[in-house]
Each structure stands twice: as C-alpha cells, then as structure tokens.
Design an enzyme around this catalytic site. Structure first.
Site, PDB file in Angstrom:
ATOM      1  N   HIS A  75      -8.253  -5.711   1.823  1.00 32.84           N
ATOM      2  CA  HIS A  75      -8.438  -5.370   3.515  1.00 32.84           C
ATOM      3  C   HIS A  75     -10.150  -5.782   3.791  1.00 32.84           C
ATOM      4  O   HIS A  75     -10.655  -6.016   2.794  1.00 32.84           O
ATOM      5  CB  HIS A  75      -8.492  -3.725   3.493  1.00 32.84           C
ATOM      6  CG  HIS A  75      -8.612  -3.370   4.988  1.00 32.84           C
ATOM      7  ND1 HIS A  75      -9.950  -3.066   5.613  1.00 32.84           N
ATOM      8  CD2 HIS A  75      -7.783  -2.808   5.791  1.00 32.84           C
ATOM      9  CE1 HIS A  75      -9.586  -2.639   6.861  1.00 32.84           C
ATOM     10  NE2 HIS A  75      -8.368  -2.403   7.111  1.00 32.84           N
ATOM     11  N   ASP A 104     -10.446   1.028  -4.100  1.00 35.51           N
ATOM     12  CA  ASP A 104     -10.282   1.103  -2.775  1.00 35.51           C
ATOM     13  C   ASP A 104      -8.974   1.911  -2.507  1.00 35.51           C
ATOM     14  O   ASP A 104      -7.750   1.095  -2.793  1.00 35.51           O
ATOM     15  CB  ASP A 104     -10.131  -0.198  -1.862  1.00 35.51           C
ATOM     16  CG  ASP A 104      -9.704   0.006  -0.206  1.00 35.51           C
ATOM     17  OD1 ASP A 104      -9.571   1.220  -0.160  1.00 35.51           O
ATOM     18  OD2 ASP A 104      -9.869  -0.825   0.334  1.00 35.51           O
ATOM     19  N   GLN A 140      -5.099   3.487   0.924  1.00 34.77           N
ATOM     20  CA  GLN A 140      -3.813   3.494   0.972  1.00 34.77           C
ATOM     21  C   GLN A 140      -3.161   4.601   0.253  1.00 34.77           C
ATOM     22  O   GLN A 140      -1.865   4.852   0.188  1.00 34.77           O
ATOM     23  CB  GLN A 140      -3.170   1.989   1.075  1.00 34.77           C
ATOM     24  CG  GLN A 140      -3.371   1.315   2.418  1.00 34.77           C
ATOM     25  CD  GLN A 140      -2.989   1.919   3.465  1.00 34.77           C
ATOM     26  OE1 GLN A 140      -2.091   2.621   3.571  1.00 34.77           O
ATOM     27  NE2 GLN A 140      -3.505   1.476   4.630  1.00 34.77           N
ATOM     28  N   LYS A 173      -6.347   8.942   6.696  1.00 36.82           N
ATOM     29  CA  LYS A 173      -5.204   8.329   6.329  1.00 36.82           C
ATOM     30  C   LYS A 173      -4.338   9.429   5.156  1.00 36.82           C
ATOM     31  O   LYS A 173      -3.545   8.904   4.455  1.00 36.82           O
ATOM     32  CB  LYS A 173      -5.448   6.918   5.524  1.00 36.82           C
ATOM     33  CG  LYS A 173      -5.859   5.828   6.294  1.00 36.82           C
ATOM     34  CD  LYS A 173      -6.189   4.530   5.400  1.00 36.82           C
ATOM     35  CE  LYS A 173      -6.946   3.599   6.311  1.00 36.82           C
ATOM     36  NZ  LYS A 173      -5.967   2.976   7.319  1.00 36.82           N
ATOM     37  N   CYS A 189      -6.451  -6.588   9.434  1.00 31.92           N
ATOM     38  CA  CYS A 189      -7.493  -6.686   8.632  1.00 31.92           C
ATOM     39  C   CYS A 189      -7.274  -7.331   7.179  1.00 31.92           C
ATOM     40  O   CYS A 189      -8.157  -6.816   6.400  1.00 31.92           O
ATOM     41  CB  CYS A 189      -8.244  -5.199   8.463  1.00 31.92           C
ATOM     42  SG  CYS A 189      -8.791  -4.628  10.168  1.00 31.92           S
TER      43      CYS A 189
HETATM   44  C1  LIG Z   1      -6.729  -0.888   1.961  1.00 35.33           C
HETATM   45  C2  LIG Z   1      -7.514  -0.406   2.966  1.00 35.33           C
HETATM   46  N1  LIG Z   1      -9.195  -0.317   2.753  1.00 35.33           N
HETATM   47  C3  LIG Z   1      -9.858   0.135   3.602  1.00 35.33           C
HETATM   48  C4  LIG Z   1      -9.549   0.299   4.854  1.00 35.33           C
HETATM   49  C5  LIG Z   1     -10.447   1.016   5.772  1.00 35.33           C
HETATM   50  O1  LIG Z   1     -10.374   2.298   5.979  1.00 35.33           O
HETATM   51  P1  LIG Z   1     -11.441   3.099   7.183  1.00 35.33           P
HETATM   52  O2  LIG Z   1     -10.953   2.504   8.367  1.00 35.33           O
HETATM   53  O3  LIG Z   1     -10.640   4.362   7.143  1.00 35.33           O
HETATM   54  O4  LIG Z   1     -12.629   2.945   6.676  1.00 35.33           O
HETATM   55  C6  LIG Z   1      -8.186   0.470   5.194  1.00 35.33           C
HETATM   56  C7  LIG Z   1      -7.758   0.823   6.357  1.00 35.33           C
HETATM   57  O5  LIG Z   1      -6.679   0.395   6.934  1.00 35.33           O
HETATM   58  C8  LIG Z   1      -7.213  -0.017   4.355  1.00 35.33           C
HETATM   59  O6  LIG Z   1      -5.822  -0.149   4.743  1.00 35.33           O
END
Ligand SMILES: Cc1ncc(COP(=O)(O)O)c(C=O)c1O
Length: 411
Positions: free
Chosen positions: A128, A205, A208, A231, A369
C-alpha cells in the site's frame, strides 16, 4: 456458523450482524468495502459515548479523579493491546493515528538517523502507498536504494527473490501481511527469518490483518508492527505501533510538544522514553477507549471460524466472478485474506461501482493506494470487494448477480 468462542452466548452470523448498528439503519446495505474500513461494533460506540458523557477528561496531567480514571483506562488499553498481539510489555505499544502514521514514525524517527547513502531498504511490489512512499522518500532524501521484492504470476510473494536483495547495507525490510489489492497472505515468518539471518529488522504492515488474523509479535519475531483501529471494528484516528524491546531506545520523538518531556531547559529538552515520547499534545483518548472495546469484542470471537468464514466468502466470490465472461479477477494467491479485485472489459471500475451502488452494494473502485502493483500488472484500476465477519454468502451471490446484470445492460 458460531463465530464466538463462548458458545454459551450462542452468537451466530446473524447475531454478529446485529452487533453492528449500521445494518439496522441501512437494512439493504451490502457492505463490501471492509478493506477500506470495517463497520463499528455497538460496544465500541457505547464505550466512546460513555466516555464523553460520563468520564470526559484528559489523561496524565490531572490529579483529580476524572483525569485519574481516564489515565487508567488509557494505560489499561496499552496493556490490552500488548496482550492482544503477544507483546511482552505494554511499553512496546505506542498509540498513533493509524497504520500510516505508525509507518511514518518508523521511517522518520528510527530509520532516518541510521540510513546512509548507499544503504538500502527492501519492500515488496504489493505494498500500500502507506508502506511504500515513506521508504521511497527517505531513500531519495538520503541517497539510499529502495529494493523491491517481486511477485509470481499468481500474485504470491516471490520469496526466492528476497535473499539476493538482502546484503550488509540493508537497513530494513517493510512488508504487508495481507495485500490490500490481491488479498495475498504473505509468509511473514519466512521473510523475518531471512532478514534476521542478515541482521535486518522487519516491519509488518498489519493494516489488513489486524482485525481477525491472530498475530503474536513475539512468536513471529517481528521488530515493528503497525495496524489501524478503524479496520478492526474500532474508531477512526487511532492506531498502534509495536516496537521490539531492543529497538525502543532508537525511536525518537516524532512531533514535539507537551506530554513527552522529562525536563525542559532553555537550551535542551530531555524526553520520556518510547512509547511516551510519541504522545506529544493531547492524545486521542476516546479513540483509545474505543479501540479497547473493539479489542474486547474481537477477543471474544472464534477468530479461526471468522477467518474461515471470510476466506470462504472471498473464495466463493473469486470463483463465481471468474466464471463470468468479460470479468478478470486479479491474482490467484495460494493463501488469501478476504479481498477480491476485478475488472470488467470495457467498463470503467467507477461505472461498475456506481451501478452496484444502485443495488446498495458498496465496493471500492480505483487504484486502492497500490499503484506500483497495478502498474506492474498493467491494470489501470479495479473494483475491489472485501469481506468481513458480518458478510454472507447471499451477499456474494447478490454481487455476482449484479455484475452479470451490468454486463447484460452494458452490451
Ligand atoms: C495494507 C495497508 N497498509 C496501510 C494502510 C493505511 O491504513 P490507514 O489509512 O488506516 O493509515 C492501508 C489502508 O487501506 C492498507 O490496506
């Protein structure tokens, strides 16, 4: 299917759905945008409401009873999060705004001081933007190299390509647990073992996976872990950064201000240690209270059954969509989370999403993203259906039927 651990409660799928007030407000809603944000569980909403109605005060600064109670609840959540992810101490847990901020903290407050020209950072092509741009920017700033782990044709991480990317100038590996585009479930234990064999720390990360996939940071032996409350059935604006004990001293304040200091003199300031050095300003106290309630809810779930349920829905969705002429489903990973990305020949994903919305089906359309991955796959944009515990087989069938209707209507 019973999704709760405590069968005395005999909660089933329909009981679970009742725990999410949004569905009584919108009875026909087919919510398939859970990778963007999940819906909120009732006890989380109540906990935040109770805080504002009955307990509202800021933390750590007041000696009066309300403030002391708020501080206790705040710190109790740190302990709860530590326990939830298998950290050895609440002192490993920092509260942030979300996954994005957690990753940026590691980039700015940890790696920036260590990275030298000629060093390198390793990420995968399926990251992402939140786990890609901070490293790209830092590498550009310093004159370091961003190295990319490729994927195989079916969308799995090419683990064999990782080892040659690691050398004595690698300073960090940052990798997603589950791809937010393909749903690929990455073998993080193997990634960590390979990186650690070369003395390289690893950031996971877990945006998800934070909600449903039990994670034990001590067992997987990661160095950093990031996830977001919103999430995981919790509030917006709150997230978690886990840092391994040995690396805590290398995390410096990210923003400066009140609340993070030990002693402020005219020429210099002494800061509190991690994680308290990241709490500059008044923290998101109701966010932490809400996160705590969301974790209570999740801990009560039979997460194995939940994961099976969600994976079952995404398999069904993937297989049914693949059978439709003109629909392309991205990737065929060996192990997936509840995410399916697809596109329909000659129909823009935004048109698909708008059409589905008329049927009260909420999906996301766009680049999610994940532009480096889409560019690699030579796909401009996709529609993404992502599932959670309250989704049903009937909803998958509804989606598939609507896609078929759209194709009939469009041609
Ligand atoms: C794999 C992954 N990393 C990071 C993020 C960023 O999360 P946040 O917007 O809650 O900071 C997302 C958000 O969709 C994501 O899917």
């Amino acid at each position: 299917m019973a999704l709760y651990k405590n069968t005395m409660k005999s909660f089933s799928l329909s009981n679970i759905r009742e725990r999410f007030p949004i569905f009584s407000q919108h009875p026909g809603l087919v919510y398939l945008d859970n990778a963007a944000t999940t819906q909120r569980v009732d006890t989380m909403i109540e906990a935040m409401d109770t805080f504002y109605h009955k307990q509202n005060a800021t933390v750590h600064r007041g000696v009066y009873e309300l403030s002391a109670t708020a501080s206790q609840s705040f710190e109790a959540c740190r302990t709860k999060v530590a326990d939830f992810i298998g950290a050895t101490s609440p002192g490993n847990i920092a509260f942030t705004k979300g996954t994005t901020e957690s990753i940026n903290i590691v980039a700015s407050s940890f790696l920036r001081r260590k990275l030298r020209p000629g060093d390198n950072v390793v990420v995968s092509i399926m990251e992402h933007h939140a786990n890609f741009i901070p490293w790209q920017m830092l590498c550009r700033e310093v004159g370091a190299e961003l190295r990319i782990i490729p994927i195989s044709g079916n969308g799995d991480l090419d683990l064999g390509a990782l080892e040659p990317l690691l050398d004595n100038r690698t300073r960090l590996v940052a990798i997603t647990h589950i791809s937010n585009l393909l749903g690929t479930f990455n073998p993080i234990e193997e990634v960590i073992a390979l990186a650690h064999a070369k003395g390289v720390p690893v950031l996971i990360d877990a945006a998800q996976s934070g909600a449903l996939y039990p994670m034990d940071v001590t067992q997987v032996d990661c160095d950093f872990l990031a996830f977001s409350g919103h999430k995981a059935f919790g509030p917006f604006g709150i997230g978690v950064l886990y840092t391994r004990q040995e690396l805590k001293a290398d995390i410096h304040p990210y923003t400066y201000g009140g609340g993070i200091v030990q002693n402020v003199m005219l020429d210099v300031t002494d800061f509190k240690p991690y994680p308290y050095n990241l709490d500059a300003g008044t923290p998101n106290i109701p966010g932490v209270i809400g996160l705590s309630a969301a974790i209570d809810f999740t801990r009560d779930l039979d997460r194995k059954a939940c994961v099976e349920h969600v994976q079952g829905l995404s398999h069904l969705c993937r297989n049914e969509l693949k059978r439709i002429n003109g629909v392309k489903v991205l990737g065929e990973p060996l192990k997936t989370g509840g995410i399916v990305s697809f596109y329909i020949d000659d129909i823009h994903p935004h048109d698909v999403a708008s059409f589905l919305d008329e049927d009260h089906i909420a999906v996301r359309a766009g680049v999610h993203c994940a532009q480096p991955l889409l560019d690699h796959l030579d796909v401009a944009a996709t529609v993404r259906a992502s599932f959670s515990i309250y989704n049903t087989k009937e909803e998958v069938e509804h989606l598939v039927h609507a896609v078929k209707e759209l194709i009939k209507f469009w041609r």
